[in-house]
Design an enzyme around this catalytic site. Structure first.
Site, mmCIF file in Angstrom:
data_model
loop_
_atom_site.group_PDB
_atom_site.id
_atom_site.type_symbol
_atom_site.label_atom_id
_atom_site.label_comp_id
_atom_site.label_asym_id
_atom_site.label_seq_id
_atom_site.Cartn_x
_atom_site.Cartn_y
_atom_site.Cartn_z
ATOM 1 N N GLU A 172 -0.950 34.822 5.795
ATOM 2 C CA GLU A 172 -1.699 36.005 6.242
ATOM 3 C C GLU A 172 -1.305 36.377 7.664
ATOM 4 O O GLU A 172 -1.242 37.555 8.007
ATOM 5 C CB GLU A 172 -3.208 35.741 6.118
ATOM 6 C CG GLU A 172 -3.635 35.726 4.647
ATOM 7 C CD GLU A 172 -4.791 34.805 4.311
ATOM 8 O OE1 GLU A 172 -5.541 34.379 5.222
ATOM 9 O OE2 GLU A 172 -4.942 34.485 3.109
ATOM 10 N N LYS B 166 -10.761 30.826 7.188
ATOM 11 C CA LYS B 166 -10.294 32.205 7.441
ATOM 12 C C LYS B 166 -11.358 32.950 8.258
ATOM 13 O O LYS B 166 -12.067 32.325 9.058
ATOM 14 C CB LYS B 166 -9.932 32.888 6.126
ATOM 15 C CG LYS B 166 -8.940 32.041 5.317
ATOM 16 C CD LYS B 166 -8.304 32.747 4.164
ATOM 17 C CE LYS B 166 -7.380 31.794 3.436
ATOM 18 N NZ LYS B 166 -6.649 32.412 2.334
ATOM 19 N N GLY C 151 -5.902 33.117 -2.988
ATOM 20 C CA GLY C 151 -7.036 34.022 -3.213
ATOM 21 C C GLY C 151 -6.964 34.798 -4.519
ATOM 22 O O GLY C 151 -7.720 35.737 -4.730
ATOM 23 N N HIS D 199 0.371 30.580 8.721
ATOM 24 C CA HIS D 199 -0.252 30.962 7.449
ATOM 25 C C HIS D 199 0.337 32.293 6.988
ATOM 26 O O HIS D 199 0.627 33.165 7.809
ATOM 27 C CB HIS D 199 -1.772 31.070 7.627
ATOM 28 C CG HIS D 199 -2.480 31.171 6.324
ATOM 29 N ND1 HIS D 199 -2.530 32.345 5.616
ATOM 30 C CD2 HIS D 199 -3.104 30.237 5.571
ATOM 31 C CE1 HIS D 199 -3.176 32.132 4.479
ATOM 32 N NE2 HIS D 199 -3.533 30.855 4.426
ATOM 33 N N ASN E 118 -9.613 25.910 5.120
ATOM 34 C CA ASN E 118 -9.278 27.036 5.990
ATOM 35 C C ASN E 118 -10.344 28.095 5.738
ATOM 36 O O ASN E 118 -10.332 28.748 4.706
ATOM 37 C CB ASN E 118 -7.882 27.563 5.638
ATOM 38 C CG ASN E 118 -7.537 28.829 6.397
ATOM 39 O OD1 ASN E 118 -8.261 29.226 7.312
ATOM 40 N ND2 ASN E 118 -6.434 29.456 6.017
ATOM 41 N N SER F 226 -5.574 28.881 -4.395
ATOM 42 C CA SER F 226 -6.520 28.795 -5.513
ATOM 43 C C SER F 226 -6.739 27.368 -6.001
ATOM 44 O O SER F 226 -6.931 27.130 -7.189
ATOM 45 C CB SER F 226 -6.084 29.708 -6.665
ATOM 46 O OG SER F 226 -6.070 31.058 -6.232
ATOM 47 N N GLU G 293 2.083 26.891 0.412
ATOM 48 C CA GLU G 293 1.117 27.844 -0.136
ATOM 49 C C GLU G 293 1.876 29.029 -0.728
ATOM 50 O O GLU G 293 2.235 29.955 0.007
ATOM 51 C CB GLU G 293 0.182 28.351 0.977
ATOM 52 C CG GLU G 293 -0.637 27.269 1.633
ATOM 53 C CD GLU G 293 -1.933 27.826 2.219
ATOM 54 O OE1 GLU G 293 -2.985 27.326 1.822
ATOM 55 O OE2 GLU G 293 -1.883 28.752 3.033
#
Ligand code: 13P
Length: 251
Positions: free
Chosen positions: A98, A11, A174, A96, A9, A214, A168
């Site tokens: 985010e 992003k 991250g 996702h 991904n 991660s 996730e």
């Protein structure tokens, strides 16, 4: 046997030129390796066509990172599932964390996005996962279950089988803090139990469940060694061919 998948991904990273160079480099690396999993890259929407044209379809699947909850029309800035499909992409990441956190994507919106993605022949990579406070207060199983139930359980078994899940944990994205292999296995096994209750063991055993957060060349092999972890959804480490290839080769 469930499909093993390593998906990147990207992003909101890389210009078009940088993205094409990265995809081409990955394609070259995959030409000289025999790998044991499917490889997918989910790139910015502006890059999809060029990336599709720079890679071999039999080596790399290409996906979007989002598609709209509307079919077409006056929705400035949105990109429909049909448009994504028309680029040659085969996948779309939906839900996702985010997008849930920064763009207000609710279970109801994701339900519609999933329907439209499936109607247009895209494979949704549907993301679920709890935030840190939810894990600390031991609500993580409930949170993940409700994301699956509310976002996906309206699907028929035949449609559900077309979905890839990605667990996730938001606290691992991250941050450099990965879920331990035990935490990943515990949640993936739980997810499979939830799927089995609704769709039966056979369907539950067919669904690929990826881990994301991660994941890197150092921890990929031990995460992937878990019986219920079928691959990874990779953020930062997907932006360097060397790291992404090392994760792919962890299979
Ligand atoms: P990182 O691998 O950078 O933690 O990102 C994971 C992710 O969000 C993939 O969708």
């Amino acid at each position: 046997m469930r499909k093993k998948i390593v998906a990147g991904n990207w992003k909101m990273n890389k210009t078009l030129q940088e993205g094409v160079a990265l995809a081409s480099e990955l394609n070259d690396a995959l030409k000289v390796e025999t790998v044991k999993c499917d490889v997918v890259i989910c790139v910015p929407a502006t890059h999809i066509v060029s990336v599709v044209n720079s890679v071999s379809a039999d080596k790399i699947g290409v996906g979007a990172q989002n598609s709209a909850d509307k079919v077409s029309g006056a929705y400035t800035g949105e990109i429909s599932a049909a448009m994504v499909k028309s680029t040659g992409a085969g996948y779309v990441i939906l839900g996702h964390s985010e997008r849930r956190a920064y763009y207000g994507e609710t279970d109801a919106i994701l339900k519609t996005k999933t329907d439209l993605a499936l109607e247009n022949g895209l494979t949704p990579i549907f993301c679920i996962g709890e935030v840190l406070e939810e894990r600390q207060s031991e609500k993580h199983f409930d949170v993940v279950k409700s994301q699956i139930v509310n976002g996906l359980f309206h699907l028929s078994a035949d449609d559900f089988k077309k979905v890839v899940l990605a667990y996730e944990p938001v606290w691992a994205i991250g941050t450099g803090v990965t879920a331990s292999k035990e935490q990943a296995q515990e949640m993936h096994a739980f997810i499979r139990t939830v799927l089995a209750e609704k769709y039966g063991q056979d369907v539950a055993q067919e669904i690929s469940i990826l881990y994301g957060g991660s994941c890197n060349p150092k921890n990929a092999a031990e995460l992937f060694a878990n019986p219920d972890v079928d691959g990874g959804l990779i953020g930062g480490a997907a932006l360097k061919v060397e790291d992404f290839m090392a994760i792919i080769k962890a299979w």
